[in-house]
Write a protein that holds these residues in place. Structure first.
Motif, PDB file in Angstrom:
ATOM      1  N   SER A 177     -11.129 -15.190 -72.064  1.00  0.00           N
ATOM      2  CA  SER A 177     -10.726 -15.536 -73.425  1.00  0.00           C
ATOM      3  C   SER A 177     -11.169 -14.408 -74.331  1.00  0.00           C
ATOM      4  CB  SER A 177     -11.362 -16.857 -73.861  1.00  0.00           C
ATOM      5  OG  SER A 177     -10.963 -17.195 -75.175  1.00  0.00           O
ATOM      6  N   PHE A 178     -10.181 -13.752 -74.978  1.00  0.00           N
ATOM      7  CA  PHE A 178     -10.497 -12.593 -75.806  1.00  0.00           C
ATOM      8  C   PHE A 178      -9.395 -12.386 -76.833  1.00  0.00           C
ATOM      9  CE2 PHE A 178     -10.188  -7.983 -76.639  1.00  0.00           C
ATOM     10  CZ  PHE A 178     -11.453  -7.748 -77.138  1.00  0.00           C
ATOM     11  N   ASP A 179      -9.792 -12.147 -78.092  1.00  0.00           N
ATOM     12  CA  ASP A 179      -8.848 -11.799 -79.153  1.00  0.00           C
ATOM     13  C   ASP A 179      -7.738 -12.846 -79.271  1.00  0.00           C
ATOM     14  OD1 ASP A 179      -7.924 -10.260 -81.234  1.00  0.00           O
ATOM     15  OD2 ASP A 179      -6.751  -8.911 -79.969  1.00  0.00           O
ATOM     16  N   ASP A 180      -8.134 -14.116 -79.285  1.00  0.00           N
ATOM     17  CA  ASP A 180      -7.209 -15.250 -79.448  1.00  0.00           C
ATOM     18  C   ASP A 180      -6.231 -15.409 -78.290  1.00  0.00           C
ATOM     19  OD1 ASP A 180      -8.328 -15.996 -81.900  1.00  0.00           O
ATOM     20  OD2 ASP A 180      -7.061 -14.580 -82.998  1.00  0.00           O
ATOM     21  N   THR A 181      -6.485 -14.759 -77.180  1.00  0.00           N
ATOM     22  CA  THR A 181      -5.686 -14.962 -75.964  1.00  0.00           C
ATOM     23  C   THR A 181      -6.579 -15.559 -74.879  1.00  0.00           C
ATOM     24  OG1 THR A 181      -4.080 -13.195 -76.399  1.00  0.00           O
ATOM     25  CG2 THR A 181      -4.429 -13.802 -74.105  1.00  0.00           C
ATOM     26  N   SER A 182      -6.125 -16.623 -74.240  1.00  0.00           N
ATOM     27  CA  SER A 182      -6.869 -17.229 -73.137  1.00  0.00           C
ATOM     28  C   SER A 182      -6.058 -17.108 -71.855  1.00  0.00           C
ATOM     29  CB  SER A 182      -7.181 -18.700 -73.431  1.00  0.00           C
ATOM     30  OG  SER A 182      -5.998 -19.452 -73.581  1.00  0.00           O
ATOM     31  N   THR A 183      -6.740 -16.836 -70.756  1.00  0.00           N
ATOM     32  CA  THR A 183      -6.070 -16.615 -69.473  1.00  0.00           C
ATOM     33  C   THR A 183      -6.787 -17.357 -68.361  1.00  0.00           C
ATOM     34  OG1 THR A 183      -7.350 -14.586 -69.082  1.00  0.00           O
ATOM     35  CG2 THR A 183      -5.194 -14.345 -70.137  1.00  0.00           C
ATOM     36  N   LEU A 184      -5.999 -17.955 -67.478  1.00  0.00           N
ATOM     37  CA  LEU A 184      -6.509 -18.561 -66.254  1.00  0.00           C
ATOM     38  C   LEU A 184      -5.477 -18.323 -65.160  1.00  0.00           C
ATOM     39  CD1 LEU A 184      -8.376 -20.402 -64.533  1.00  0.00           C
ATOM     40  CD2 LEU A 184      -7.011 -22.338 -65.357  1.00  0.00           C
ATOM     41  N   ASP A 185      -5.915 -17.669 -64.092  1.00  0.00           N
ATOM     42  CA  ASP A 185      -5.051 -17.413 -62.934  1.00  0.00           C
ATOM     43  C   ASP A 185      -5.887 -17.697 -61.701  1.00  0.00           C
ATOM     44  OD1 ASP A 185      -3.274 -16.582 -61.042  1.00  0.00           O
ATOM     45  OD2 ASP A 185      -3.259 -14.476 -61.627  1.00  0.00           O
ATOM     46  N   ALA A 186      -5.598 -18.811 -61.015  1.00  0.00           N
ATOM     47  CA  ALA A 186      -6.462 -19.257 -59.922  1.00  0.00           C
ATOM     48  C   ALA A 186      -5.639 -19.688 -58.714  1.00  0.00           C
ATOM     49  CB  ALA A 186      -7.347 -20.410 -60.381  1.00  0.00           C
ATOM     50  N   LYS A 187      -6.232 -19.469 -57.532  1.00  0.00           N
ATOM     51  CA  LYS A 187      -5.664 -19.910 -56.263  1.00  0.00           C
ATOM     52  C   LYS A 187      -6.700 -20.737 -55.507  1.00  0.00           C
ATOM     53  CE  LYS A 187      -3.041 -15.629 -55.353  1.00  0.00           C
ATOM     54  NZ  LYS A 187      -2.897 -14.517 -54.368  1.00  0.00           N
ATOM     55  N   ALA A 188      -6.218 -21.713 -54.757  1.00  0.00           N
ATOM     56  CA  ALA A 188      -7.067 -22.463 -53.836  1.00  0.00           C
ATOM     57  C   ALA A 188      -6.242 -22.772 -52.603  1.00  0.00           C
ATOM     58  CB  ALA A 188      -7.573 -23.750 -54.480  1.00  0.00           C
ATOM     59  N   GLY A 189      -6.852 -22.641 -51.428  1.00  0.00           N
ATOM     60  CA  GLY A 189      -6.073 -22.902 -50.222  1.00  0.00           C
ATOM     61  C   GLY A 189      -6.877 -22.711 -48.957  1.00  0.00           C
TER      62      GLY A 189
END
Length: 218
Positions: free
Chosen positions: A157-169
């Motif tokens: 989360s930085f400069d009003d942008t939030s990111t989530l990219d996740a894998k499970a398997g």
């Protein structure tokens, strides 16, 4: 003198024979590719369509303690409502690495490029954007089997942008002569809120779905 020379020669031969084996232990990495059957949703409401998204990654690991390992990943994200190219540049350290448990922790710099966004008829393009994130990867082997479960991803989360990219398997390992072949499958989710998208309809992008892939671990 001759005896000393023979002893030195024997030591030299032993070292030369050991170097390739040691190099295999001290240097390594992975190369892999996934096919991700994703469904897109825009602003928690708009159906963005289903697409199969290709992604690729490679990592390099070494034996120098203070210098981090390196990883790069690429995905060509595309749906009916949003499209962009994502490249992850990651530096990480191995916290644990044994036959049962492996844990990596690091930082990523993520580049989003060539973006197009269409929410409720409001079409917009957005320029390249760079975002920092925390990287993590954890893997637990199932004893007495070639199977392991894993979780990996970036969150930031930085400069009003939030990111989530996740894998499970899970992965299934096939030993080869000089490497391991891993067959992987699981679930992946991208959940983003882009500050670069100044769209009156909103700027949230979510893609999720199952993936399958192959990886060479050398």
């Amino acid at each position: 003198m001759k005896r000393n020379m023979l002893s030195a020669a024997a030591v030299a031969v032993a070292i030369a024979a050991a170097v390739p084996a040691q190099a295999d232990m001290l240097l390594g990495g992975t190369v892999g590719a996934d096919a991700w059957m994703s469904s897109a949703e825009i602003n928690d409401a708009v159906d963005g369509g289903d697409k199969t998204i290709p992604s690729f990654y490679a990592s390099f690991e070494h034996f120098i303690p203070l210098i981090p390992n390196a990883r790069i990943a690429y995905a060509n994200v595309e749906s009916d409502a949003v499209a962009f190219k994502q490249t992850d540049f990651t530096l990480y350290y191995e916290i644990l690495d044994n036959d049962l448990v492996a844990v990596d922790v690091g930082v990523s710099l993520i580049k989003f490029g060539d973006g197009e966004y269409n929410a409720q008829g409001h079409m917009q393009t957005f320029d390249d954007e760079w975002q920092p994130a925390i990287y993590g990867n954890a893997e637990v082997g199932i004893p007495m089997t070639p199977l392991a479960v894993f979780v990996e991803g970036n969150v930031g989360s930085f400069d009003d942008t939030s990111t989530l990219d996740a894998k499970a398997g899970m992965k299934f390992t096939i030993p080869l002569v000089a490497a391991n072949l891993n067959l992987r499958g699981g679930y992946r989710v991208m959940d983003y809120d882009f500050d670069a998208i100044h769209n009156p309809a909103g700027s949230k992008v979510k893609l999720d779905g199952f993936f399958a892939g192959v990886e060479v671990d050398f």
